[in-house]
Scaffold this motif. Structure first.
Motif, PDB file in Angstrom:
ATOM      1  N   SER A 105       0.822  -1.219   0.000  1.00  0.00           N
ATOM      2  CA  SER A 105       0.000   0.000   0.000  1.00  0.00           C
ATOM      3  C   SER A 105       0.852   1.262   0.000  1.00  0.00           C
ATOM      4  O   SER A 105       0.423   2.309   0.474  1.00  0.00           O
ATOM      5  N   ASP A 106       2.067   1.159  -0.522  1.00  0.00           N
ATOM      6  CA  ASP A 106       2.999   2.290  -0.631  1.00  0.00           C
ATOM      7  C   ASP A 106       3.491   2.801   0.706  1.00  0.00           C
ATOM      8  O   ASP A 106       3.897   3.956   0.825  1.00  0.00           O
ATOM      9  N   GLY A 107       3.465   1.958   1.715  1.00  0.00           N
ATOM     10  CA  GLY A 107       4.018   2.319   3.012  1.00  0.00           C
ATOM     11  C   GLY A 107       5.468   1.894   3.100  1.00  0.00           C
ATOM     12  O   GLY A 107       6.037   1.348   2.143  1.00  0.00           O
ATOM     13  N   PRO A 108       6.075   2.118   4.253  1.00  0.00           N
ATOM     14  CA  PRO A 108       7.477   1.732   4.423  1.00  0.00           C
ATOM     15  C   PRO A 108       7.627   0.211   4.524  1.00  0.00           C
ATOM     16  O   PRO A 108       6.661  -0.491   4.816  1.00  0.00           O
ATOM     17  N   PRO A 109       8.836  -0.304   4.294  1.00  0.00           N
ATOM     18  CA  PRO A 109       9.033  -1.751   4.350  1.00  0.00           C
ATOM     19  C   PRO A 109       8.905  -2.341   5.760  1.00  0.00           C
ATOM     20  O   PRO A 109       8.637  -3.521   5.902  1.00  0.00           O
ATOM     21  N   THR A 110       9.110  -1.520   6.803  1.00  0.00           N
ATOM     22  CA  THR A 110       8.884  -2.008   8.162  1.00  0.00           C
ATOM     23  C   THR A 110       7.861  -1.099   8.837  1.00  0.00           C
ATOM     24  O   THR A 110       7.661   0.048   8.444  1.00  0.00           O
ATOM     25  N   HIS A 111       7.237  -1.635   9.875  1.00  0.00           N
ATOM     26  CA  HIS A 111       6.099  -0.981  10.508  1.00  0.00           C
ATOM     27  C   HIS A 111       6.298  -1.021  12.021  1.00  0.00           C
ATOM     28  O   HIS A 111       6.531  -2.085  12.587  1.00  0.00           O
ATOM     29  N   LEU A 112       6.221   0.143  12.692  1.00  0.00           N
ATOM     30  CA  LEU A 112       6.367   0.239  14.137  1.00  0.00           C
ATOM     31  C   LEU A 112       5.032  -0.058  14.806  1.00  0.00           C
ATOM     32  O   LEU A 112       4.009   0.535  14.444  1.00  0.00           O
ATOM     33  N   GLU A 113       5.050  -0.963  15.785  1.00  0.00           N
ATOM     34  CA  GLU A 113       3.812  -1.353  16.445  1.00  0.00           C
ATOM     35  C   GLU A 113       4.104  -1.998  17.794  1.00  0.00           C
ATOM     36  O   GLU A 113       5.238  -2.343  18.105  1.00  0.00           O
ATOM     37  N   VAL A 114       3.047  -2.178  18.577  1.00  0.00           N
ATOM     38  CA  VAL A 114       3.160  -2.884  19.847  1.00  0.00           C
ATOM     39  C   VAL A 114       3.262  -4.382  19.563  1.00  0.00           C
ATOM     40  O   VAL A 114       2.827  -4.850  18.504  1.00  0.00           O
ATOM     41  N   PRO A 115       3.824  -5.173  20.484  1.00  0.00           N
ATOM     42  CA  PRO A 115       3.846  -6.624  20.303  1.00  0.00           C
ATOM     43  C   PRO A 115       2.411  -7.165  20.194  1.00  0.00           C
ATOM     44  O   PRO A 115       1.537  -6.776  20.967  1.00  0.00           O
ATOM     45  N   ALA A 116       2.202  -8.043  19.232  1.00  0.00           N
ATOM     46  CA  ALA A 116       0.862  -8.580  18.991  1.00  0.00           C
ATOM     47  C   ALA A 116       0.973  -9.912  18.278  1.00  0.00           C
ATOM     48  O   ALA A 116       2.002 -10.230  17.690  1.00  0.00           O
ATOM     49  N   GLY A 117      -0.106 -10.659  18.307  1.00  0.00           N
ATOM     50  CA  GLY A 117      -0.131 -11.919  17.594  1.00  0.00           C
ATOM     51  C   GLY A 117      -1.467 -12.607  17.730  1.00  0.00           C
ATOM     52  O   GLY A 117      -2.348 -12.148  18.464  1.00  0.00           O
ATOM     53  N   LEU A 118      -1.597 -13.699  17.016  1.00  0.00           N
ATOM     54  CA  LEU A 118      -2.833 -14.478  17.056  1.00  0.00           C
ATOM     55  C   LEU A 118      -2.961 -15.213  18.378  1.00  0.00           C
ATOM     56  O   LEU A 118      -1.973 -15.657  18.954  1.00  0.00           O
ATOM     57  N   LEU A 119      -4.175 -15.340  18.812  1.00  0.00           N
ATOM     58  CA  LEU A 119      -4.492 -16.100  20.015  1.00  0.00           C
ATOM     59  C   LEU A 119      -4.472 -17.574  19.617  1.00  0.00           C
ATOM     60  O   LEU A 119      -5.257 -18.004  18.769  1.00  0.00           O
ATOM     61  N   ASP A 120      -3.542 -18.314  20.197  1.00  0.00           N
ATOM     62  CA  ASP A 120      -3.426 -19.728  19.852  1.00  0.00           C
ATOM     63  C   ASP A 120      -4.419 -20.534  20.684  1.00  0.00           C
ATOM     64  O   ASP A 120      -5.581 -20.574  20.394  1.00  0.00           O
ATOM     65  N   GLU A 121      -3.966 -21.154  21.728  1.00  0.00           N
ATOM     66  CA  GLU A 121      -4.821 -22.028  22.524  1.00  0.00           C
ATOM     67  C   GLU A 121      -5.080 -21.498  23.927  1.00  0.00           C
ATOM     68  O   GLU A 121      -6.046 -21.870  24.561  1.00  0.00           O
ATOM     69  N   GLY A 122      -4.217 -20.624  24.444  1.00  0.00           N
ATOM     70  CA  GLY A 122      -4.300 -20.206  25.831  1.00  0.00           C
ATOM     71  C   GLY A 122      -5.214 -19.013  26.056  1.00  0.00           C
ATOM     72  O   GLY A 122      -5.870 -18.511  25.142  1.00  0.00           O
ATOM     73  N   ALA A 123      -5.197 -18.557  27.304  1.00  0.00           N
ATOM     74  CA  ALA A 123      -5.961 -17.367  27.673  1.00  0.00           C
ATOM     75  C   ALA A 123      -5.297 -16.153  27.029  1.00  0.00           C
ATOM     76  O   ALA A 123      -4.081 -16.134  26.795  1.00  0.00           O
ATOM     77  N   ALA A 124      -6.090 -15.132  26.765  1.00  0.00           N
ATOM     78  CA  ALA A 124      -5.581 -13.935  26.100  1.00  0.00           C
ATOM     79  C   ALA A 124      -4.400 -13.331  26.855  1.00  0.00           C
ATOM     80  O   ALA A 124      -3.405 -12.916  26.241  1.00  0.00           O
TER      81      ALA A 124
END
Length: 191
Positions: free
Chosen positions: A67-86
């Protein structure tokens, strides 16, 4: 007649699933809508209240680059919820990506990230940490192709980035704004 899903067709099944849903409208007409079936996710803003810094990460994001943004993106740690509690999954993501061992989490919200296209609902947390909590290197999981860079940023600088467009990740902005509302003292000149 109430709105309802009349049927769903699977278009792609990989890291995310893409579906086409037939929606039955109240007046009986049928429309189709595409759905990115991503599932639950977690995000956490780790911050050190003594040093007044937060730890964020940057990594390659293909959609941003596309989408014409930069090659890296600054963000908070995040990820998909696998099997455990959030809460456990947020701590796991923080450890993998930043090397921080997080204790108690402060729940902010469970929010739909892109309700017009995605099933992803993200549980958002704040987490205080101290220097003794940096127990790993971070950097993400090589097996998942992650090359995560860790950034410790002064909270006042992070707030300035949010004002001038330098922080443009929605979950990160929401968590930063929540921290500013809950702990305005961390952003003041005093202390």
């Amino acid at each position: 007649m109430a709105l309802r899903i009349g049927g769903v067709r699977l278009v792609h099944d990989g890291w995310a699933r893409f579906l086409v849903a037939e929606v039955m409208q109240a007046d009986g007409t049928r429309i189709t809508r595409e759905i990115e079936d991503h599932g639950r996710a977690v995000a956490v803003l780790p911050y050190d209240p003594d040093r007044r810094v937060a730890t964020l990460v940057s990594q390659f994001r293909a959609p941003v680059l596309y989408s014409d943004g930069p090659p890296t993106h600054l963000e908070v740690p995040a990820g998909l919820l696998d099997e455990g509690a959030a809460e456990d999954e947020a701590r796991r993501e923080a450890m993998e990506e930043t090397g921080l061992r997080l204790g108690p989490l402060d729940f902010v919200a469970s929010a739909w990230s892109m309700p017009g296209i995605s099933t992803e609902r993200m549980d958002l947390f704040l987490a205080a940490y101290g220097a003794q909590d940096r127990t790993g290197a971070g950097g993400g999981l090589a097996a998942e192709g992650e090359a995560v860079a860790v950034h410790e940023i002064p909270l006042r600088e992070l707030a300035a980035m949010s004002r001038d467009g330098g922080l443009n990740d929605m979950k990160s902005l929401a968590l930063l704004f929540a921290l500013q509302l809950r702990r305005p003292d961390l952003f003041s000149d005093a202390g």
